[in-house]
Design an enzyme around this catalytic site. Structure first.
Site: not given
Ligand SMILES: Cc1ncc(C[n+]2csc(CCOP(=O)(O)OP(=O)(O)O)c2C)c(N)n1
Ligand SMILES: [Mg+2]
Lengths: 326, 327
Positions: B62, B131
């Protein structure tokens, strides 16, 4: 599976017991959500069981865990009692956080589960602080912080790796690389194929392991944990894996190529590890089915405990905001 | 009259029309391009297919892509940056409040940042403490950035067009639990300029002031009160900063009573500012102190019964109105 430095049979079975607990609880969360008895965003870790299971057999309650929204597997492996998780998700006063936190914020200091965050990457700086406290006090405990592949692209990851390396903090950074960040494949958002290689630019040791191989995860974790306990500083472990239930329950997964999904399913670590234990005579069929029966009974008990507990009183809303109630 | 549409469709039209009208409009955000689903709520669906590299899915970074929006805006582009949920603004706060908002002033007017940061929020889905917050007051408290918060599909369209055309940075906050509510379609091609509130219903007894989610609640309570003979005037702020004080003061000098309603927590919120300004300007004409209705001063709780109690109820709005009518 490599047989070098194989853990003893007791450890191998202990890993299986944790995997079974993770899997059976996950199955039940999903069925309870589908039945409408639990309402929550649920980020299933089905497929990633063996990573925290193989690491946690090397930890005690005194060691710290910082995990993420996709983290109930990490918590169960670390020793958070499932009944407290169930009660939390059911909004009960007996829940680990009295129903105030929910699935993305479960906390249970008695078992070392110190922080669960819903903000991608945000756990890593906090893990550094937990480790700093242990270092300053001369305690032997280590901090394990779990995160996804997508989290390796956020500033907090890079700042934390550098800080931990400069201060030689007893942290184990565990990237559970399930190849997707929500609907974005790793290749789309990440400049490098192996996240573990990023450790090099922070002068930190790292390991890349098949996260579906408990023995490989265990070996890498053992080295990292011993290093951290011995004052040797942090390690980055990347464990490649897959999540079978999409980003969250309801995700239909159309962004995942069918072949990729099928191949991942064929390598499902749970049945594979079970078969491996049997074939190599690390456990008998009776032993494993006893574990499964006991675990299923534990899940039944946890669900009953949750739904038999009283709902958290609405007056709780103004408590725990500050030390003294408003 | 054409068929009703929902806010997702309205936002998609606004982005599409703005991109067609102005080649410098670009979209940056997690999953906004079609291969990643065209936005988690499908707001940008079809746009990357239509506009190619002007629509970019980003890594989960971000700070980097919001900052990239600031830079691109200084260089003459019109970036629309999407932050998936309002709480994640905290991750890129520095780029927004120390940079986007202040660069025009700090550069003595030589540079400016005509970017839009779109985000969404709202409680009701048991998503817990990280959230569902309404954090608009943080940004209203930062001179240099505007804050727009539509309450219906037509306003979402017009205000987003207005935000993109605006020469200043704009935080554009969407209430996602009402994304699917149908509403009158917008006049396509017409922007709503920022800084102007809308009288949603004329009345004479008391002025109800809201924006975003609270408009739905106000309008339903207003009907009930109307049936009881209380004639409410209802103002939809549309733009929370800068406030349209002219519309507010004209209304309250007529009714002599006001109630401000928002989902954000009560303390130090937008309601406090609106209330203070009304008191400052109309102290002698007011028939009752201005009432505020807002969420409890607590993080958003997870459990359903707590989440319900966190938010104000319709009874709270009605009670506040009746309180002003007592004197
Ligand atoms: C700072 C932030 N940006 C966006 C999100 C929305 N979001 C939640 S999970 C996610 C994907 C994360 O992927 P990863 O780090 O690969 O973990 P996984 O969910 O695959 O275990 C996103 C973009 C968030 N929670 N926090
Ligand atoms: Mg991932």
């Amino acid at each position: 599976m490599t047989n070098t430095e194989l853990p003893d049979a007791r450890t191998l079975v202990a890993i299986y017991r944790k995997m079974a607990a993770i899997k059976l609880n996950d199955d039940r969360f999903i069925s309870q959500i589908k039945a409408g008895r639990l309402v929550m965003p649920y980020y299933s870790a089905r497929g990633q069981e063996c990573i925290p299971a193989a690491i946690s057999v090397l930890l005690t309650d005194a060691d710290y865990l910082v995990t993420i929204y996709r983290g109930i597997h990490d918590m169960i492996a670390k020793g958070v009692p499932p009944k407290l998780i169930w009660a939390e998700l059911a909004g009960r006063s007996t829940g680990s956080c009295k129903g105030k936190g929910g699935p993305m914020h479960i906390t249970h200091p008695q078992s070392g589960c110190m922080v669960t965050t819903g903000v991608v990457g945000a756990g890593m700086p906090i893990a550094c602080g937990l480790a700093l406290a242990a270092q300053l006090r001369g305690e032997k405990r280590v901090t394990v912080t779990n995160f996804g592949d997508g989290a390796a692209n956020i500033g907090a990851f890079h700042e934390s790796l550098n800080l931990a390396a400069v201060w030689k903090l007893p942290v184990i950074f565990v990237c559970q690389n399930n190849r997707y960040a929500e609907h974005t494949s790793m290749a789309k958002g990440t400049s490098i194929e192996r996240i573990s290689e990023r450790a090099r630019s922070y002068n930190m040791p790292s390991a890349h392991v098949d996260g579906n191989e408990p023995v490989a995860v265990h070996q890498a974790a053992k080295i990292a944990i011993e290093r951290a306990r011995g004052g040797g500083g942090p390690t980055l472990i990347e464990a490649t894996t897959f999540r079978f239930n999409g980003h969250l329950i309801g995700d239909t997964g159309e962004y995942i190529p069918k072949q990729e999904y099928q191949a991942a399913l064929a390598a499902d670590p749970y049945p594979r590890y079970r078969n491996w234990l049997l074939q190599n005579k690390h456990a008998t069929a009776e032993e494993l089915s006893t574990i499964e029966t006991e675990t299923a009974a534990d899940v039944d008990a946890a669900v009953a405990f949750a739904f038999d507990s009283p709902l958290t009183e609405v007056s709780e809303i103004t408590r725990d905001v500050y030390a003294s109630p408003a | 009259m054409s068929a009703p549409i929902n806010t997702i469709q309205a936002l998609n039209w606004a982005l599409d029309d703005a991109m067609a009208a102005d080649g410098s409009v670009i979209l940056l955000g997690e999953e906004v391009a079609d291969p990643e689903g065209g936005g988690i709520m499908k707001v940008s669906q079809g746009l990357s297919t239509k506009y190619g590299a002007r629509v970019r899915s980003t890594p989960i970074s971000e700070m980097a892509f919001t900052g990239a929006g600031v830079g691109a805006a200084i260089a003459g582009m019109r970036p629309v940056v999407e932050i998936m949920l309002m709480n994640f603004l905290a991750v890129c706060m520095d780029q927004i409040t120390n940079h986007a908002a202040k660069l025009r002033f700090m550069s003595g007017g030589q540079t400016h940042v005509p970017m839009v940061i779109r985000t969404m929020t709202g409680s009701g889905f048991q998503t817990g403490g990280q959230h569902a917050d309404f954090l608009e007051a943080w940004f209203c408290h930062t001179p240099g950035i505007k804050v727009a918060m539509p309450s219906n599909p037509a306003d979402a369209y017009g205000l987003l067009r207005g935000a993109i055309e605006d020469e200043d940075p704009v935080l554009f906050v969407e209430h996602f639990p009402s994304y699917w509510n149908p509403g009158a379609p917008p006049a396509r091609g017409k922007a709503i300029a920022l800084g102007k509130a809308r009288i949603a219903k004329a009345g004479k007894d008391v002025t109800l002031i809201g924006y975003s989610r609270s408009m739905h609640d106000i309008l339903s309570v207003e009907k009930k009160l109307g049936a009881d003979g209380v004639d409410c005037e209802v103002i939809d702020l549309r733009t929370v900063s800068p406030l349209d004080m002219e519309t507010i003061l004209t209304s309250v000098s007529k009714t002599g009573r006001a109630v401000v309603v928002h989902e954000a927590v009560r303390s130090f919120g937008v309601g406090a500012e609106v209330s203070a300004r009304i008191h400052e300007a109309l102290f002698r004409e007011l028939r009752a102190p201005v009432e505020r209705v807002a969420s409890k001063d607590s993080p958003v709780p997870f459990a359903k019964q707590l989440e319900n109690a966190y938010l104000y109820s319709h009874g709270d709005i009605e009670g506040a109105v009746r309180q002003t009518l007592k004197s």
